[in-house]
Design an enzyme around this catalytic site. Structure first.
Site, short mmCIF file in Angstrom:
data_model
loop_
_atom_site.label_atom_id
_atom_site.label_comp_id
_atom_site.label_asym_id
_atom_site.label_seq_id
_atom_site.Cartn_x
_atom_site.Cartn_y
_atom_site.Cartn_z
N VAL A 299 35.96 40.88 43.16
CA VAL A 299 36.91 41.36 44.15
C VAL A 299 37.99 42.12 43.40
CG1 VAL A 299 36.48 39.60 45.92
CG2 VAL A 299 38.18 39.16 44.14
N SER A 300 38.73 42.95 44.12
CA SER A 300 39.68 43.85 43.46
C SER A 300 41.02 43.23 43.10
CB SER A 300 39.92 45.08 44.34
OG SER A 300 38.72 45.77 44.54
N THR A 301 41.47 42.25 43.89
CA THR A 301 42.80 41.70 43.64
C THR A 301 42.75 40.17 43.60
OG1 THR A 301 43.35 41.64 45.99
CG2 THR A 301 43.94 43.64 44.79
#
Length: 181
Positions: free
Chosen positions: A9-11
């Site tokens: 996931v990105s964050t």
């Protein structure tokens, strides 16, 4: 021959649970995950670890191609590196594998779509920020960590590593917070 799952996931505030459960259900004996942007390969330690340890016949499995990367070049390079080790890459949604020539074509097209999607996201974000600035409503991104707490802990004699552990962030983030004060 092992099925090795990779989730991303990105964050840090996003959840990996759905991807991890899906990869486990697909029979991945090992699942590595990380919370880092897919815009480039920089900082993607878990992915690099997987690629270094792939053996002939192994299969790198991801839930969706954009979890592997948002750049066509990165996706194709990852596939190439896996193939150099005589391993395969499989995407679960939609189900595509590099085991056949058609899989290569579909992966290339999906990689291009992921890259285009990333560009659209950035454009929409930039447009929204410009509109909010024009209306006087933009104040910048939300602070993820309490800068005052970092300064307070530093004043109490805590070092950057201890502050990072206590706040759940990296040392680099602590250095950045302390440099702003």
């Amino acid at each position: 021959m092992a099925r090795i799952g990779y989730a991303r996931v990105s964050t840090t505030d996003q959840d990996l649970t759905v991807q991890l459960e899906r990869l486990a259900a697909e029979g991945c004996s090992v699942v590595r995950s990380e919370k880092v942007s897919g815009g480039s390969r920089d900082g993607r330690v878990e992915l690099e670890t997987i690629l270094q340890f792939l053996r002939p016949g192994d299969e790198l499995v991801v839930a969706r191609l954009d979890r592997l990367g948002r750049s066509t070049r990165d996706v194709l390079n990852i596939i190439h590196e896996a193939e150099e080790r005589r391993a395969f890459v499989t995407v679960l949604d939609p189900h595509v594998s590099t085991r056949g020539e058609m899989g290569h074509l579909v992966m290339t097209v999906l990689g291009m779509v992921a890259q285009m999607e990333r560009r659209f996201i950035k454009e929409r974000q930039r447009d929204g920020i410009e509109r909010a600035k024009a209306e006087g409503a933009y104040k910048g991104g939300k602070a993820r960590f309490d800068h005052a707490l970092a300064v307070q802990l530093k004043g109490q004699g805590f070092g950057p590593s201890a502050i990072a552990r206590r706040m759940g962030c990296s040392r680099m983030q602590v250095y950045r917070m302390l440099s702003k004060n």
